[in-house]
Design a protein around this motif. Structure first.
Motif, mmCIF file in Angstrom:
data_model
loop_
_atom_site.group_PDB
_atom_site.id
_atom_site.type_symbol
_atom_site.label_atom_id
_atom_site.label_comp_id
_atom_site.label_asym_id
_atom_site.label_seq_id
_atom_site.Cartn_x
_atom_site.Cartn_y
_atom_site.Cartn_z
ATOM 1 N N ASN A 109 0.906 -1.520 -0.151
ATOM 2 C CA ASN A 109 0.210 -0.054 0.515
ATOM 3 C C ASN A 109 0.819 1.074 -0.001
ATOM 4 O O ASN A 109 0.016 2.630 -0.018
ATOM 5 C CB ASN A 109 -0.764 0.237 1.142
ATOM 6 N N ARG A 114 5.739 2.708 -6.520
ATOM 7 C CA ARG A 114 4.378 3.452 -7.596
ATOM 8 C C ARG A 114 4.870 3.727 -9.124
ATOM 9 O O ARG A 114 4.763 3.560 -9.620
ATOM 10 C CB ARG A 114 3.015 4.480 -7.034
ATOM 11 N N ASN A 153 -2.813 4.437 -4.745
ATOM 12 C CA ASN A 153 -3.298 5.759 -3.529
ATOM 13 C C ASN A 153 -4.873 5.946 -3.498
ATOM 14 O O ASN A 153 -5.458 5.267 -4.415
ATOM 15 C CB ASN A 153 -2.760 7.366 -3.949
ATOM 16 N N CYS A 154 -5.670 5.533 -2.081
ATOM 17 C CA CYS A 154 -7.310 5.115 -2.223
ATOM 18 C C CYS A 154 -8.027 6.262 -2.093
ATOM 19 O O CYS A 154 -9.075 5.883 -3.036
ATOM 20 C CB CYS A 154 -7.174 5.312 -0.518
ATOM 21 N N GLN A 182 -12.088 13.269 2.569
ATOM 22 C CA GLN A 182 -11.530 12.099 2.654
ATOM 23 C C GLN A 182 -11.509 12.018 4.058
ATOM 24 O O GLN A 182 -11.265 12.482 4.913
ATOM 25 C CB GLN A 182 -10.383 12.537 2.410
ATOM 26 N N GLY A 186 -7.821 7.459 6.527
ATOM 27 C CA GLY A 186 -7.003 7.850 6.036
ATOM 28 C C GLY A 186 -5.356 8.589 5.847
ATOM 29 O O GLY A 186 -4.809 8.575 5.308
ATOM 30 N N ALA A 187 -5.390 9.013 6.964
ATOM 31 C CA ALA A 187 -4.741 9.447 7.629
ATOM 32 C C ALA A 187 -3.647 9.045 8.806
ATOM 33 O O ALA A 187 -2.344 9.274 8.940
ATOM 34 C CB ALA A 187 -4.646 10.944 8.181
ATOM 35 N N LYS A 212 -0.127 12.401 -6.702
ATOM 36 C CA LYS A 212 -0.782 11.366 -6.318
ATOM 37 C C LYS A 212 -1.997 10.922 -7.881
ATOM 38 O O LYS A 212 -1.535 10.379 -8.461
ATOM 39 C CB LYS A 212 -0.850 10.608 -5.278
ATOM 40 N N ARG A 247 -9.522 17.033 3.988
ATOM 41 C CA ARG A 247 -9.669 16.196 5.203
ATOM 42 C C ARG A 247 -11.263 16.626 5.897
ATOM 43 O O ARG A 247 -11.576 17.774 6.361
ATOM 44 C CB ARG A 247 -8.937 16.157 6.198
ATOM 45 N N HIS A 254 -14.099 7.176 1.567
ATOM 46 C CA HIS A 254 -13.701 8.835 0.413
ATOM 47 C C HIS A 254 -14.731 8.988 -0.335
ATOM 48 O O HIS A 254 -15.069 8.786 -1.526
ATOM 49 C CB HIS A 254 -12.344 8.779 -0.367
HETATM 50 N N1 LIG Z 1 -2.920 10.199 1.272
HETATM 51 C C1 LIG Z 1 -3.666 8.938 2.058
HETATM 52 C C2 LIG Z 1 -4.118 7.621 2.645
HETATM 53 C C3 LIG Z 1 -2.993 7.621 1.941
HETATM 54 O O1 LIG Z 1 -1.741 7.208 2.610
HETATM 55 O O2 LIG Z 1 -2.160 6.882 0.807
HETATM 56 P P1 LIG Z 1 -0.749 7.586 0.128
HETATM 57 O O3 LIG Z 1 -0.436 5.869 0.049
HETATM 58 O O4 LIG Z 1 -1.191 7.516 -1.436
HETATM 59 O O5 LIG Z 1 0.061 8.013 0.397
HETATM 60 C C4 LIG Z 1 -5.371 9.762 2.829
HETATM 61 O O6 LIG Z 1 -5.083 10.870 3.103
HETATM 62 O O7 LIG Z 1 -6.669 9.608 2.871
#
Ligand SMILES: N[C@@H](CC(=O)OP(=O)(O)O)C(=O)O
Ligand SMILES: NC(=O)C1=CN([C@@H]2O[C@H](COP(=O)(O)OP(=O)(O)OC[C@H]3O[C@@H](n4cnc5c(N)ncnc54)[C@H](OP(=O)(O)O)[C@@H]3O)[C@@H](O)[C@H]2O)C=CC1
Length: 363
Positions: A109, A114, A153-154, A182, A186-187, A212, A247, A254
């Motif tokens: 993840n 990527r 990315n989510c 979001q 996610g954070a 991203k 956020r 999301h």
């Molecule tokens: N940044 C996304 C979650 C995340 O960590 O994404 P990434 O793996 O692309 O950094 C969020 O804040 O909801």
């Protein structure tokens, strides 16, 4: 009848937001059994139930609670058929490389690899065919070599799902804007968003998120070229994305408000757009992957949906929900997209990719 032998799975970053979702999804999985859990040196040596600050609505599964967490070193995961990573990106780069170098299969993840041209970036309800890159790379290897697949990315995961059937049916999307709302999960949980920052509030900035989203869409919706064994990215002429990320005080899920314009004229009708999304069936489902949703995109007609609390678990969190599809006075269409950020946007995507790898006998 002989007992079903499950594949052994490991989880890196098992104590985090994504890691906890992996624990839940693997607890009763028909093909995988949770075998090794890794986290930081702060957690290593403790039983999982003592190392984790459990924040899920579902109870911590008993099958995982007594497992002793180890450090994220390949030697402890040597027996795993697949290792899922929910590692903090500050540490994922080196750790995941060591795992691949030691012949392990990593489904990650973290953002670190990527953009690597040798690593497929996969949203499993959209582009599992990009895994052919791995299949064609390893098919002539005699000794066991590791490989890696990245999950997007989510927010990108929710965005590309409805775009896939629309581009397939109606051609390139010239312009697209996405404004995200979001969830706090996610954070992440270390340290996570503090209550004082998010209560009664919206934070209109998520570091690196917009860049991203704008880039990853091009790789995921690009094509796998068999002759050159590479992923060809979409060009700026084939899709141009502008994202704004916020956020909001939602636990999981999301939401994205998007507007888009097709390149070809005349544009399709609203009904044709809805039909193309509703009819879409992903390759992972066609192949019989047990977690794949029969309908990857669920289109709602109610004027006030989708809503995160009511709709994020559609398709067990593996489906994306779309609503408010309507004409746009500047672009062609606008609509609202909702996806579960730790299921189809993270851990669930990892599980579905592993199911696909198993179905293709790559693990
Ligand atoms: N940044 C996304 C979650 C995340 O960590 O994404 P990434 O793996 O692309 O950094 C969020 O804040 O909801
Ligand atoms: N949350 C989401 O919706 C999404 C997250 N991602 C990505 O997934 C990854 C995990 O995110 P998330 O779960 O939210 O993050 P968390 O902060 O909640 O979890 C981070 C994990 O990394 C572990 N860790 C921290 N430092 C080290 C170290 N030095 N060595 C080994 N392990 C370490 C932590 O262990 P410990 O508890 O011991 O500190 C914890 O298990 C990130 O790369 C994130 O960007 C991607 C898509 C969606």
């Amino acid at each position: 009848m002989s007992p079903i032998i499950k594949k052994k799975a490991g989880v890196l970053g098992a104590t985090g937001s994504v890691g906890q979702r992996f624990i839940l999804l693997l607890a009763e999985h028909p093909d995988f059994e949770l075998s090794v859990l890794g986290a930081s040196p702060r957690s290593a040596g403790k039983k999982y139930k003592d190392a984790v600050t459990w924040k899920q609505v579902d109870l911590l599964p008993e099958s995982s609670s007594e497992i002793v967490v180890c450090e994220c070193k390949a030697e402890y995961f040597a027996d795993c058929d697949v290792v899922f990573s929910g590692l903090d990106a500050d540490f994922a780069g080196e750790i995941e490389k060591e795992f691949v170098d030691n012949g392990l299969v990593i489904v990650s993840n973290a953002k670190n690899y990527r953009r690597d041209p040798n690593v497929p970036l996969v949203v499993p309800i959209v582009n599992v065919d990009h895994i052919d890159l791995i299949e064609n790379t390893i098919k002539n290897q005699t000794d066991k070599k590791g490989f890696q697949i990245c999950i997007s990315n989510c927010s990108t995961a929710g965005l590309v799902a409805p775009l896939k059937p629309l581009i397939e049916k109606f051609g390139p999307i010239e312009f697209l804007t996405a404004t995200t709302l979001q969830a706090i999960s996610g954070a992440g949980f270390s340290p996570g968003v503090s209550g004082i920052d998010i209560l009664d509030n919206i934070v209109p900035y998520i570091s690196g998120e917009e860049e991203k989203m704008e880039w990853e869409v091009k790789k995921i919706l690009g094509s796998y070229e068999t002759s050159s064994n590479e992923i060809k990215l979409l060009s700026d002429k084939e899709i141009k994305v502008s994202a704004q990320c916020n956020r909001v005080p939602v636990s999981d899920g999301h939401t994205e408000c998007i507007s888009f314009k097709f390149k070809s004229r005349p544009a399709p009708s609203v009904e044709q757009v809805k039909q193309a999304m509703s009819e879409y069936v992903c390759d992972a489902y066609k192949l019989g992957c047990p977690s794949a949703p029969p309908h990857s995109i669920i289109v709602l007609d109610e004027a006030n949906r989708p809503q995160p609390r009511l709709d994020r678990n559609r398709g067990n969190g593996y489906a994306v929900t779309v609503g408010r599809v309507r004409e746009d006075p500047i672009f062609d269409f606008k609509m609202v997209v909702l996806s579960h950020n730790t299921i189809i946007g993270a851990a669930g995507a990892g599980i579905l990719i592993a199911e696909y790898l198993l179905a293709k006998r790559l693990i």
